[in-house]
Design a protein around this motif. Sequence first.
Motif, PDB file in Angstrom:
ATOM      1  N   LEU A   1       0.818  -1.216   0.000  1.00  0.00           N
ATOM      2  CA  LEU A   1       0.000   0.000   0.000  1.00  0.00           C
ATOM      3  C   LEU A   1       0.849   1.262   0.000  1.00  0.00           C
ATOM      4  N   ASN A   2       2.123   1.119   0.324  1.00  0.00           N
ATOM      5  CA  ASN A   2       3.013   2.274   0.284  1.00  0.00           C
ATOM      6  C   ASN A   2       3.583   2.507  -1.108  1.00  0.00           C
ATOM      7  N   SER A   3       3.335   1.580  -2.003  1.00  0.00           N
ATOM      8  CA  SER A   3       3.800   1.718  -3.380  1.00  0.00           C
ATOM      9  C   SER A   3       2.670   2.251  -4.250  1.00  0.00           C
ATOM     10  N   ARG A   4       2.943   2.398  -5.508  1.00  0.00           N
ATOM     11  CA  ARG A   4       1.951   2.954  -6.428  1.00  0.00           C
ATOM     12  C   ARG A   4       1.081   1.835  -7.002  1.00  0.00           C
ATOM     13  N   ILE A   5      -0.001   1.551  -6.333  1.00  0.00           N
ATOM     14  CA  ILE A   5      -0.956   0.570  -6.830  1.00  0.00           C
ATOM     15  C   ILE A   5      -2.315   1.244  -6.952  1.00  0.00           C
ATOM     16  N   PRO A   6      -3.125   0.839  -7.921  1.00  0.00           N
ATOM     17  CA  PRO A   6      -4.435   1.465  -8.091  1.00  0.00           C
ATOM     18  C   PRO A   6      -5.383   1.147  -6.938  1.00  0.00           C
ATOM     19  N   GLY A   7      -6.206   2.136  -6.569  1.00  0.00           N
ATOM     20  CA  GLY A   7      -7.226   1.929  -5.544  1.00  0.00           C
ATOM     21  C   GLY A   7      -6.673   1.752  -4.144  1.00  0.00           C
TER      22      GLY A   7
ATOM     23  N   ILE B   1      -4.914 -18.685  13.442  1.00  0.00           N
ATOM     24  CA  ILE B   1      -5.355 -18.066  12.186  1.00  0.00           C
ATOM     25  C   ILE B   1      -6.360 -16.950  12.467  1.00  0.00           C
ATOM     26  N   ALA B   2      -7.302 -17.210  13.373  1.00  0.00           N
ATOM     27  CA  ALA B   2      -8.288 -16.192  13.728  1.00  0.00           C
ATOM     28  C   ALA B   2      -7.619 -14.973  14.345  1.00  0.00           C
ATOM     29  N   LYS B   3      -6.625 -15.201  15.201  1.00  0.00           N
ATOM     30  CA  LYS B   3      -5.910 -14.091  15.854  1.00  0.00           C
ATOM     31  C   LYS B   3      -5.124 -13.281  14.830  1.00  0.00           C
ATOM     32  N   ILE B   4      -4.464 -13.943  13.895  1.00  0.00           N
ATOM     33  CA  ILE B   4      -3.716 -13.225  12.855  1.00  0.00           C
ATOM     34  C   ILE B   4      -4.658 -12.353  12.036  1.00  0.00           C
ATOM     35  N   TRP B   5      -5.786 -12.915  11.644  1.00  0.00           N
ATOM     36  CA  TRP B   5      -6.758 -12.168  10.834  1.00  0.00           C
ATOM     37  C   TRP B   5      -7.281 -10.943  11.578  1.00  0.00           C
ATOM     38  N   HIS B   6      -7.420 -11.061  12.871  1.00  0.00           N
ATOM     39  CA  HIS B   6      -7.946  -9.947  13.666  1.00  0.00           C
ATOM     40  C   HIS B   6      -6.902  -8.879  13.944  1.00  0.00           C
ATOM     41  N   SER B   7      -5.619  -9.262  13.983  1.00  0.00           N
ATOM     42  CA  SER B   7      -4.575  -8.348  14.448  1.00  0.00           C
ATOM     43  C   SER B   7      -3.818  -7.619  13.348  1.00  0.00           C
ATOM     44  N   PHE B   8      -3.689  -8.244  12.174  1.00  0.00           N
ATOM     45  CA  PHE B   8      -2.781  -7.652  11.195  1.00  0.00           C
ATOM     46  C   PHE B   8      -3.178  -6.258  10.719  1.00  0.00           C
ATOM     47  N   PRO B   9      -4.484  -5.866  10.677  1.00  0.00           N
ATOM     48  CA  PRO B   9      -4.795  -4.537  10.142  1.00  0.00           C
ATOM     49  C   PRO B   9      -4.194  -3.386  10.940  1.00  0.00           C
ATOM     50  N   TRP B  10      -4.296  -3.418  12.281  1.00  0.00           N
ATOM     51  CA  TRP B  10      -3.765  -2.284  13.051  1.00  0.00           C
ATOM     52  C   TRP B  10      -2.242  -2.220  12.923  1.00  0.00           C
ATOM     53  N   MET B  11      -1.608  -3.372  12.803  1.00  0.00           N
ATOM     54  CA  MET B  11      -0.162  -3.378  12.627  1.00  0.00           C
ATOM     55  C   MET B  11       0.213  -2.785  11.274  1.00  0.00           C
ATOM     56  N   ALA B  12      -0.573  -3.104  10.247  1.00  0.00           N
ATOM     57  CA  ALA B  12      -0.315  -2.547   8.916  1.00  0.00           C
ATOM     58  C   ALA B  12      -0.483  -1.031   8.925  1.00  0.00           C
ATOM     59  N   VAL B  13      -1.492  -0.526   9.642  1.00  0.00           N
ATOM     60  CA  VAL B  13      -1.712   0.922   9.718  1.00  0.00           C
ATOM     61  C   VAL B  13      -0.526   1.604  10.375  1.00  0.00           C
ATOM     62  N   LEU B  14      -0.037   1.034  11.476  1.00  0.00           N
ATOM     63  CA  LEU B  14       1.096   1.631  12.181  1.00  0.00           C
ATOM     64  C   LEU B  14       2.356   1.605  11.329  1.00  0.00           C
ATOM     65  N   LEU B  15       2.611   0.506  10.659  1.00  0.00           N
ATOM     66  CA  LEU B  15       3.804   0.401   9.819  1.00  0.00           C
ATOM     67  C   LEU B  15       3.718   1.321   8.606  1.00  0.00           C
ATOM     68  N   MET B  16       2.512   1.430   8.046  1.00  0.00           N
ATOM     69  CA  MET B  16       2.331   2.306   6.887  1.00  0.00           C
ATOM     70  C   MET B  16       2.533   3.769   7.272  1.00  0.00           C
ATOM     71  N   ALA B  17       2.062   4.138   8.462  1.00  0.00           N
ATOM     72  CA  ALA B  17       2.270   5.504   8.941  1.00  0.00           C
ATOM     73  C   ALA B  17       3.760   5.793   9.105  1.00  0.00           C
ATOM     74  N   ALA B  18       4.508   4.802   9.607  1.00  0.00           N
ATOM     75  CA  ALA B  18       5.956   4.981   9.750  1.00  0.00           C
ATOM     76  C   ALA B  18       6.633   5.116   8.390  1.00  0.00           C
TER      77      ALA B  18
ATOM     78  N   GLN C   1       5.312   6.289   5.645  1.00  0.00           N
ATOM     79  CA  GLN C   1       4.981   7.591   5.059  1.00  0.00           C
ATOM     80  C   GLN C   1       5.691   8.733   5.764  1.00  0.00           C
ATOM     81  N   GLY C   2       6.244   8.428   6.953  1.00  0.00           N
ATOM     82  CA  GLY C   2       7.014   9.443   7.667  1.00  0.00           C
ATOM     83  C   GLY C   2       8.481   9.482   7.282  1.00  0.00           C
ATOM     84  N   VAL C   3       8.900   8.595   6.393  1.00  0.00           N
ATOM     85  CA  VAL C   3      10.290   8.616   5.928  1.00  0.00           C
ATOM     86  C   VAL C   3      10.505   9.890   5.111  1.00  0.00           C
TER      87      VAL C   3
END
Length: 275
Positions: free
Chosen positions: A75-81, A143-160, A162-164
């Motif tokens: 999501l940090n790269s140039r992909i459509p949508g 598997i259920a825990k991974i599915w529930h947890s990965f979104p907030w981690m992705a948001v935090l990493l993506m914010a970092a 974009q702060g580069v």
Amino acid sequence: MLFVAVIGYPMVRSLVYGFYKGSLLTDVSTFVGFQNIANLLGTPSFWGMVWHTGVFVVISSVGAFALALSLALALNSRIPGKGIWRTSFLIPWVLPGVVVSFLWSWIFNTNYGLLNGVIATLGGPGDTNWLNSPTLAMAGVIIAKIWHSFPWMAVLLMAAMQGVPSEVHDAAAVDGARGWRKQWYVVLPQIKPAMALTLLLETIWGLQHFEIPWVMTGGGPVGSTTTLSIGLYKAAFNNYDLGQAGAIGIVWTLIMGVLAAIYGIYSVRQERAAR
């Protein structure tokens, strides 16, 4: 004052129970010092809980982190949508843990579950007892825990990411860094503190996680998904043994304290290296 009243006092009071022999059914309690902890450490079932907790926390945390990092890089790269993808991937995170638990319980259900239905459609057996198998139940919970947890981690990493600083990207472009090489050699080294913090927080939250394994399996079958949180709950509210529950809480808190201390040391070293 609100923190002390709502969180601080109940937490300290719960830990104090570990030094007393008492029951939830009576008001009588006897001070026994470290006897509850000694008895707990000498119980094979306790070390089984520690093992199950370690398996659950390590695999779910690493799995969620790997998925989140991959998603953040994409999501940090140039992909459509990108906006649509970012919004849709947040859905698992905003769902309550109990809802996620019931959802995955339905997916793994033996008789009418989605997973067995898909396997049967593809010509497989389609009658696997996922959550009633000591071997497979933990995999389903993870598997259920991974599915529930990965979104907030992705948001935090993506914010970092974009702060580069843009200067770093410009320098990488001048040096010819493109695509995955830019992400691997330029972006990731810049967000190492954020990566460490994300993984630490997920590990701590995994250690204290309760609802998904409890709702999906109740700690079974044969205790194969009984983590420290479920063990504490059963000791207090099934066996009414406040001393054992408090002892589990003390050991549990010490484990999380060690993890927090490791991160603190890591952060100090990173700050010194950056100077």
